[in-house]
Design an enzyme around this catalytic site. Sequence first.
Site, short mmCIF file in Angstrom:
data_model
loop_
_atom_site.label_atom_id
_atom_site.label_comp_id
_atom_site.label_asym_id
_atom_site.label_seq_id
_atom_site.Cartn_x
_atom_site.Cartn_y
_atom_site.Cartn_z
N ASP A 138 0.73 -1.15 0.06
CA ASP A 138 0.11 0.09 -0.02
C ASP A 138 0.86 1.20 0.14
O ASP A 138 1.61 1.19 0.90
CB ASP A 138 -0.72 -0.12 1.34
CG ASP A 138 -1.68 1.33 1.49
OD1 ASP A 138 -2.02 1.85 0.43
OD2 ASP A 138 -2.52 1.41 2.64
N ASP A 185 -4.08 3.58 2.68
CA ASP A 185 -5.71 3.35 2.86
C ASP A 185 -6.12 1.93 3.20
O ASP A 185 -7.29 1.47 3.10
CB ASP A 185 -6.56 3.93 1.57
CG ASP A 185 -6.02 3.00 0.55
OD1 ASP A 185 -5.15 2.21 0.50
OD2 ASP A 185 -6.74 3.29 -0.78
N ASP A 219 -1.67 -0.84 -3.79
CA ASP A 219 -1.72 -0.04 -4.94
C ASP A 219 -0.52 -0.01 -6.03
O ASP A 219 0.46 -0.62 -5.71
CB ASP A 219 -2.25 1.32 -4.73
CG ASP A 219 -1.20 1.97 -3.61
OD1 ASP A 219 -0.15 1.71 -3.79
OD2 ASP A 219 -1.81 2.62 -2.83
N ASP A 233 -4.55 -9.25 -16.88
CA ASP A 233 -5.63 -10.07 -16.72
C ASP A 233 -6.64 -9.64 -17.55
O ASP A 233 -6.86 -8.58 -17.86
CB ASP A 233 -6.35 -10.11 -15.38
CG ASP A 233 -6.44 -11.39 -14.67
OD1 ASP A 233 -7.17 -12.28 -15.34
OD2 ASP A 233 -5.82 -11.58 -13.56
N ASP A 258 -9.01 -14.64 -18.02
CA ASP A 258 -9.78 -14.99 -17.02
C ASP A 258 -10.94 -15.93 -17.35
O ASP A 258 -11.78 -15.41 -18.23
CB ASP A 258 -10.28 -13.73 -16.03
CG ASP A 258 -11.05 -14.14 -14.89
OD1 ASP A 258 -10.44 -15.01 -14.02
OD2 ASP A 258 -12.35 -13.93 -14.85
N GLU A 283 -6.83 -18.98 -18.32
CA GLU A 283 -7.22 -19.73 -17.13
C GLU A 283 -8.17 -20.89 -17.39
O GLU A 283 -9.06 -20.86 -18.04
CB GLU A 283 -8.07 -18.86 -16.15
CG GLU A 283 -8.32 -19.34 -14.89
CD GLU A 283 -9.38 -18.91 -13.98
OE1 GLU A 283 -10.25 -18.24 -14.58
OE2 GLU A 283 -9.40 -18.98 -12.91
N HIS A 318 -4.33 -16.59 -6.53
CA HIS A 318 -5.26 -15.84 -5.78
C HIS A 318 -6.61 -16.49 -5.62
O HIS A 318 -7.14 -16.04 -4.60
CB HIS A 318 -5.57 -14.41 -6.27
CG HIS A 318 -6.16 -14.72 -7.70
ND1 HIS A 318 -5.54 -15.23 -8.66
CD2 HIS A 318 -7.39 -14.26 -8.00
CE1 HIS A 318 -6.45 -15.23 -9.67
NE2 HIS A 318 -7.56 -14.63 -9.33
N ASP A 319 -6.81 -17.70 -5.95
CA ASP A 319 -8.12 -18.54 -5.83
C ASP A 319 -7.60 -19.51 -5.23
O ASP A 319 -8.70 -20.48 -4.98
CB ASP A 319 -8.50 -18.95 -7.30
CG ASP A 319 -8.91 -17.71 -8.17
OD1 ASP A 319 -9.39 -16.85 -7.62
OD2 ASP A 319 -8.68 -18.06 -9.38
C1 GLC Z 1 -11.18 -16.41 -12.15
C2 GLC Z 1 -10.51 -15.61 -11.02
C3 GLC Z 1 -11.38 -15.57 -9.78
C4 GLC Z 1 -12.65 -14.67 -10.20
C5 GLC Z 1 -13.41 -15.43 -11.04
C6 GLC Z 1 -14.37 -14.61 -11.78
O1 GLC Z 1 -11.44 -17.63 -11.65
O2 GLC Z 1 -9.02 -16.17 -10.98
O3 GLC Z 1 -10.45 -14.79 -8.95
O4 GLC Z 1 -13.44 -14.83 -9.03
O5 GLC Z 1 -12.44 -15.93 -12.42
O6 GLC Z 1 -13.81 -13.62 -12.50
#
Ligand code: GLC
Length: 576
Positions: free
Chosen positions: A51, A55, A59, A128, A230, A284, A351-352
């Site tokens: 950050d 906040d 960023d 992305d 994505d 993905e 991140h998932d």
């Molecule tokens: C992909 C992303 C995920 C998101 C989903 C909907 O799986 O990696 O984080 O929630 O798409 O966009």
Amino acid sequence: MRRTPLLFLAVCILAACGNNHQPTATTDSIPNREWWKEAVVYQLYPRSFKDGDGDGVGDLKGILSKLDYLKSLGIDVVWLNPIYSSPNDDNGYDISDYRNIMKEFGTMEDFDRLLKEMHQRNIKLVMDLVVNHSSDEHSWFKQSRSSRNNPFRNYYHWWNAERGKPTPRWSFFDVNSDAWKYDSLTNSYYLHYFSRKQPDLNWENPQVRQEVYNIMKFWLDKGIDGFRMDAFQFVAKDTTWPAFPPGYDRNIIKYYGMGPHLHEYLQEMNREVASKYKMMTVAEGAGSTLQDAMDLVDPDRHELNMAYHFEGMDVGHFDPNYSLPEFKNVYSKWDSAFAQKGWVSIFLGNHDQPRMVSHWGNDSPAFRELSSKMLTTFIMTMRGTPYYYNGDELGMVNIKFSTIGDYRDIATINSYQHLKATGGDTAAFLQANKRSSRDNGRTPFQWDSSANAGFTTGTPWLKINPDYTTVNAAAEENDPNSVLNYFRKVVKLRKENLVLVYGGYTVLDRDNPDVYAYTRELNGRQLLVLLNFKGKIAAVKTGADLSHAKILLGNYPDPSTDGNLKPYEAVIYALE
Ligand code: GLC
């Protein structure tokens, strides 16, 4: 696997190993070389990285202040999760303006500077591309929703309610798991595979596709180096909306993935955009079968460069006692399917997902570092482009929240609400999410031992793992044996040994329940990788005389030379 006597005995001192290997001699004879195959990709989750303005949310200015750290890792490419304007229903995966920067993340000037400064450091930037859906706050959807005759109506999937209810479709994030949302304004339902605030775009509409290509060109013309696409396998839908058999939601990729015309769309995108730029594309998801995946990345088809599959993620998702032979089989199967052509990626975290060390390693204080290094060795020694998730280079672990109030992820919160409303076992749910929730992988990056781990001077948007006082970049920077410094060594080793990028892969001692062993071989050069996935001494049969092998890298100061590996030991040998 070569079993002949080995040429020389050379167990090098570990500290020197990273510098003491020989580059592959005959690189000219490697066919189909590509920069994106040789790159190490580092995934940066901007909300949680650094950050810059206090906040509590990461960023672009924060990232700018850490570019020298990124450079020091030895990585080649940063994949940045979405930074576009968004109401943040799903942390930026719900985009309201594809040509602007999310207010919390900064401005377009910050972005332009970031890209320039990354390129000055020879780091490429991949962004992305989230175009299965937009935000419901995108102007396209606002228009589309406003009347049945609006020119944007056909940008999304609508079903007029006088026809009755549409055929059921399951939604990932809806509290009722219902992907059709009724909208009284036009007495119609709209489709949202993800949240209600993420309406699905209608890819059958050529105008939608042109909009996407123009968005891609907008960013490529700024100079970015590619896109991570994505949820892309979901964009094409059978708009006759056939009924799916009961239980289809347990096999959603099969029913939602690789819909009609997907390949035509990808070929069109390739013709209109990708072929005109020096860029990489990665999807993905990879469909349900190896053939689906091959069809996406077969270079003769001119679609994508690579895809990432999720089969590996499913192993042990809920079970700490997962089967290592199953894990090996998944990766061996995927490797062999792409041995002749096509390309895939290798990853253990994003991140998932929960933190890789909590998922496949051992996050107890005794084994956290060793097992993090062991898993990092796996990622960096397999064929395929490594995608490495920020924080894993520190050995960050799952935070394991106890109450629903600590979660910020719509997926966890809405599943919990659904369960509660239907009388499900919420205590068991919370327990399971300590292992599997996405927020485990999203807690702020741990920079140092100061307040809030040096991530922010404000209140962090998601709680910081209390272990930051010991697990942090500053402490690891000063420790030559840290997970961080091991990561740097193994990245360097991969970059200097093209056998690790292009070499053939052969799994050894396949049924061994504890050890993953494989060779990589290219133009007569052979490396052997031994990985003990268990917290106990484990033996492996490779057929090689390890006492004569040269050790390139290991996660113990005295690497094993007799096939008996110490707990979570990882060793890379050169068999020459
Ligand atoms: C992909 C992303 C995920 C998101 C989903 C909907 O799986 O990696 O984080 O929630 O798409 O966009």
